[in-house]
Design a protein around this motif. Structure first.
Motif, PDB file in Angstrom:
ATOM      1  N   TRP A 163       0.835  -1.209   0.000  1.00  0.00           N
ATOM      2  CA  TRP A 163       0.000   0.000   0.000  1.00  0.00           C
ATOM      3  C   TRP A 163       0.867   1.255   0.000  1.00  0.00           C
ATOM      4  N   THR A 164       1.920   1.251   0.816  1.00  0.00           N
ATOM      5  CA  THR A 164       2.827   2.397   0.857  1.00  0.00           C
ATOM      6  C   THR A 164       3.582   2.540  -0.450  1.00  0.00           C
ATOM      7  N   ARG A 165       4.042   1.425  -1.008  1.00  0.00           N
ATOM      8  CA  ARG A 165       4.797   1.480  -2.267  1.00  0.00           C
ATOM      9  C   ARG A 165       3.926   2.018  -3.401  1.00  0.00           C
ATOM     10  N   ALA A 166       2.660   1.587  -3.437  1.00  0.00           N
ATOM     11  CA  ALA A 166       1.755   2.073  -4.480  1.00  0.00           C
ATOM     12  C   ALA A 166       1.463   3.561  -4.307  1.00  0.00           C
ATOM     13  N   TYR A 167       1.204   3.958  -3.069  1.00  0.00           N
ATOM     14  CA  TYR A 167       0.853   5.353  -2.793  1.00  0.00           C
ATOM     15  C   TYR A 167       2.010   6.303  -3.075  1.00  0.00           C
ATOM     16  N   ARG A 168       3.204   5.937  -2.630  1.00  0.00           N
ATOM     17  CA  ARG A 168       4.370   6.821  -2.756  1.00  0.00           C
ATOM     18  C   ARG A 168       4.975   6.818  -4.161  1.00  0.00           C
ATOM     19  N   GLN A 169       4.581   5.843  -4.999  1.00  0.00           N
ATOM     20  CA  GLN A 169       5.073   5.798  -6.376  1.00  0.00           C
ATOM     21  C   GLN A 169       6.598   5.826  -6.437  1.00  0.00           C
ATOM     22  N   GLU A 170       7.235   4.992  -5.623  1.00  0.00           N
ATOM     23  CA  GLU A 170       8.693   4.956  -5.574  1.00  0.00           C
ATOM     24  C   GLU A 170       9.228   4.102  -6.717  1.00  0.00           C
ATOM     25  N   ARG A 171       9.639   4.781  -7.756  1.00  0.00           N
ATOM     26  CA  ARG A 171      10.255   4.118  -8.895  1.00  0.00           C
ATOM     27  C   ARG A 171      11.258   5.089  -9.503  1.00  0.00           C
ATOM     28  N   ALA A 172      11.940   4.651 -10.550  1.00  0.00           N
ATOM     29  CA  ALA A 172      12.949   5.502 -11.174  1.00  0.00           C
ATOM     30  C   ALA A 172      12.320   6.829 -11.599  1.00  0.00           C
ATOM     31  N   PRO A 173      12.961   7.946 -11.264  1.00  0.00           N
ATOM     32  CA  PRO A 173      12.389   9.245 -11.613  1.00  0.00           C
ATOM     33  C   PRO A 173      12.172   9.381 -13.119  1.00  0.00           C
ATOM     34  N   GLU A 174      10.985   9.794 -13.505  1.00  0.00           N
ATOM     35  CA  GLU A 174      10.656  10.031 -14.910  1.00  0.00           C
ATOM     36  C   GLU A 174       9.629  11.145 -14.979  1.00  0.00           C
ATOM     37  N   GLU A 175       9.679  11.902 -16.040  1.00  0.00           N
ATOM     38  CA  GLU A 175       8.721  12.986 -16.231  1.00  0.00           C
ATOM     39  C   GLU A 175       7.351  12.380 -16.495  1.00  0.00           C
ATOM     40  N   ARG A 176       6.382  12.728 -15.663  1.00  0.00           N
ATOM     41  CA  ARG A 176       5.070  12.088 -15.751  1.00  0.00           C
ATOM     42  C   ARG A 176       4.041  12.897 -14.967  1.00  0.00           C
ATOM     43  N   THR A 177       2.794  12.534 -15.137  1.00  0.00           N
ATOM     44  CA  THR A 177       1.744  13.139 -14.329  1.00  0.00           C
ATOM     45  C   THR A 177       1.620  12.382 -13.009  1.00  0.00           C
ATOM     46  N   ALA A 178       1.068  13.059 -12.016  1.00  0.00           N
ATOM     47  CA  ALA A 178       0.891  12.471 -10.695  1.00  0.00           C
ATOM     48  C   ALA A 178      -0.448  12.927 -10.133  1.00  0.00           C
ATOM     49  N   GLY A 179      -0.888  12.249  -9.082  1.00  0.00           N
ATOM     50  CA  GLY A 179      -2.119  12.673  -8.417  1.00  0.00           C
ATOM     51  C   GLY A 179      -1.922  13.973  -7.662  1.00  0.00           C
ATOM     52  N   TRP A 180      -0.742  14.079  -7.008  1.00  0.00           N
ATOM     53  CA  TRP A 180      -0.399  15.317  -6.303  1.00  0.00           C
ATOM     54  C   TRP A 180       1.107  15.393  -6.147  1.00  0.00           C
ATOM     55  N   LEU A 181       1.591  16.596  -5.881  1.00  0.00           N
ATOM     56  CA  LEU A 181       3.017  16.872  -5.767  1.00  0.00           C
ATOM     57  C   LEU A 181       3.300  17.554  -4.435  1.00  0.00           C
ATOM     58  N   SER A 182       4.473  17.318  -3.894  1.00  0.00           N
ATOM     59  CA  SER A 182       4.836  17.911  -2.613  1.00  0.00           C
ATOM     60  C   SER A 182       4.768  19.433  -2.662  1.00  0.00           C
ATOM     61  N   GLY A 183       4.089  20.009  -1.671  1.00  0.00           N
ATOM     62  CA  GLY A 183       3.937  21.453  -1.599  1.00  0.00           C
ATOM     63  C   GLY A 183       5.176  22.195  -1.160  1.00  0.00           C
ATOM     64  N   SER A 184       6.253  21.480  -0.830  1.00  0.00           N
ATOM     65  CA  SER A 184       7.465  22.172  -0.387  1.00  0.00           C
ATOM     66  C   SER A 184       8.102  22.991  -1.499  1.00  0.00           C
ATOM     67  N   CYS A 185       7.824  22.622  -2.760  1.00  0.00           N
ATOM     68  CA  CYS A 185       8.319  23.398  -3.906  1.00  0.00           C
ATOM     69  C   CYS A 185       7.443  23.087  -5.104  1.00  0.00           C
ATOM     70  N   LEU A 186       6.636  24.057  -5.517  1.00  0.00           N
ATOM     71  CA  LEU A 186       5.723  23.858  -6.635  1.00  0.00           C
ATOM     72  C   LEU A 186       5.749  25.078  -7.550  1.00  0.00           C
ATOM     73  N   LEU A 187       5.819  24.831  -8.838  1.00  0.00           N
ATOM     74  CA  LEU A 187       5.640  25.880  -9.832  1.00  0.00           C
ATOM     75  C   LEU A 187       4.216  25.781 -10.360  1.00  0.00           C
ATOM     76  N   PHE A 188       3.470  26.876 -10.261  1.00  0.00           N
ATOM     77  CA  PHE A 188       2.092  26.895 -10.740  1.00  0.00           C
ATOM     78  C   PHE A 188       1.947  27.744 -11.990  1.00  0.00           C
ATOM     79  N   ARG A 189       1.159  27.246 -12.926  1.00  0.00           N
ATOM     80  CA  ARG A 189       0.641  28.108 -13.971  1.00  0.00           C
ATOM     81  C   ARG A 189      -0.437  28.950 -13.290  1.00  0.00           C
ATOM     82  N   ARG A 190      -0.272  30.262 -13.294  1.00  0.00           N
ATOM     83  CA  ARG A 190      -1.159  31.128 -12.511  1.00  0.00           C
ATOM     84  C   ARG A 190      -2.634  30.904 -12.845  1.00  0.00           C
ATOM     85  N   ALA A 191      -2.935  30.672 -14.113  1.00  0.00           N
ATOM     86  CA  ALA A 191      -4.324  30.455 -14.505  1.00  0.00           C
ATOM     87  C   ALA A 191      -4.919  29.234 -13.803  1.00  0.00           C
ATOM     88  N   ALA A 192      -4.116  28.169 -13.639  1.00  0.00           N
ATOM     89  CA  ALA A 192      -4.595  26.965 -12.973  1.00  0.00           C
ATOM     90  C   ALA A 192      -4.775  27.205 -11.484  1.00  0.00           C
TER      91      ALA A 192
END
Length: 289
Positions: A163-192
Motif C-alpha cells: 500500500w505504501t509502495r503504491a501510494y508513494r510511487q517509488e520508482r525511477a524518476p521520470e517525467e510524468r503526471t501524478a495525483g499530487w506533488l509535494s507542496g514544499s516546492c511547486l511551480l504553478f501556472r497562474r491560470a490553474a
C-alpha cells in the motif's frame, strides 16, 4: 441575459512566494541559490506567518524581495494564498516554496522548460532530495481508503508494504503526471492556481498540497513531476517548534481530506471509525514526549 466573464490573461512574469515562519539562516541560503536557479528576473514575496526573525528584515533588503507581514499564522496554504494575492496579472508563473530549500543551478529554468512542454500542466514539481542525497517520493497517487489505511497502519513498521509502495510511487524518476506533488516546492501556472481558488485555508498544515493536487486534476489541469529539475529540502525546522501540535494538525487534515470526499449518511460510520483510529494513533505517537 447572463454576462460571461472573460478568464484573466496573465503575463509571462515569474514570482516566488516563500511561506516563512522563523526561517533563520535557511532563508539566506534559499535566496542565494535561487539567484543561480534562473536567468530570469524574479519577484520574491516573503509571506510571513507572524514570526519575529531578523532574517526577514535582512532578506527584505535584497533587490526584488518584498516582505509581507501577515500578522497572524494562517498556516502554509493560507500564507501562500496571501502571497500570491500580492501579485498583479503580469505574473503568469508562481513558485510556492518552503524557505528551507536549496536550488540546484539552473533548476528553476529547467522547471519552466518542462512547463512549456505540458500546456495543460497546472502544477509542476521538481525532484526533491533529502539532505543525505536520497530522493524523496514527492509525486504520488491520491489517497484512497485502501491505500490510505494500509499506508497509515503499516507505513512505519513495514515500510516496503504494497500500500505504501503504491501510494508513494517509488520508482525511477521520470517525467510524468501524478495525483499530487509535494507542496514544499511547486511551480504553478497562474491560470490553474486561480481557477481552483488556490490552497484551501482550512488545512492549517499538511494535506493542503494533496487537496490542491486533487482539485487541479478535477478542473482539467495536470500535476506534472519534473525530475530533470532538482532541489534539496532540509526540512523539519518549522514543525519542530511544536511537534505535538503539528502531529495533531496532520491527523486533523487527513480526516478532513477524506471527509470532504466521502459525504452522506452511508459514509458516517466509516468516517467515525477513521476518526477514532487517528485519535488512537495520535495518542500513541505523542505518548511520553
Amino acid at each position: 441575459m447572463t454576462q460571461v466573464t472573460e478568464p484573466t490573461r496573465y503575463g509571462d512574469g515569474l514570482a516566488v512566494v516563500v511561506v516563512t515562519y522563523f526561517p533563520g539562516d535557511d532563508l539566506e541560503r534559499f535566496l542565494d541559490t535561487l539567484e543561480k536557479a534562473t536567468v530570469r528576473d524574479v519577484r520574491v514575496v516573503l509571506a510571513d506567518n507572524d514570526s519575529t526573525d531578523d532574517a526577514l528584515d535582512k532578506a527584505a533588503r535584497r533587490k526584488n524581495v518584498q516582505l509581507l507581514r501577515i500578522g497572524k499564522n494562517l498556516g502554509y496554504g493560507g500564507g501562500a494564498n496571501r502571497g500570491v494575492a500580492e501579485l498583479d496579472d503580469s505574473y503568469g508563473w508562481v513558485v510556492v516554496a518552503n524557505p528551507d530549500l536549496e536550488w540546484d543551478p539552473g533548476s528553476l529554468d529547467t522547471l519552466l522548460d518542462v512547463a512549456e512542454r505540458w500546456p495543460r500542466g497546472g502544477a509542476f514539481g521538481p525532484l526533491i532530495r533529502e539532505p543525505d542525497g536520497s530522493v524523496y517520493p514527492s509525486a504520488r497517487l491520491l489517497p484512497s481508503f485502501g491505500r490510505g489505511i494500509g499506508h497509515a497502519v503499516f507505513g512505519k513498521i513495514w515500510p516496503a508494504n504494497p500500500w505504501t509502495r503504491a501510494y508513494r510511487q517509488e520508482r525511477a524518476p521520470e517525467e510524468r503526471t501524478a495525483g499530487w506533488l509535494s507542496g514544499s516546492c511547486l511551480l504553478f501556472r497562474r491560470a490553474a492556481f486561480e481557477s481552483t481558488g488556490g490552497f484551501d485555508p482550512r488545512y492549517f498544515m499538511y494535506f493542503e498540497d494533496v487537496d490542491l493536487g486533487d482539485r487541479i486534476g478535477r478542473a482539467g489541469w495536470q500535476n506534472v513531476y519534473a525530475p530533470s529539475a532538482a532541489v534539496t529540502h532540509i526540512g523539519g525546522k518549522a514543525t519542530s517548534r511544536a511537534p505535538k501540535k503539528m502531529l495533531a494538525a496532520h491527523h486533523e487534515s487527513a480526516y478532513r481530506y477524506l471527509a470532504d470526499r466521502h459525504r452522506g449518511p452511508a459514509w458516517k460510520p466509516v468516517l467515525a471509525l477513521i476518526k477514532a483510529g487517528l485519535a488512537i494513533r495520535l495518542k500513541i505517537e505523542t505518548r511520553g514526549g
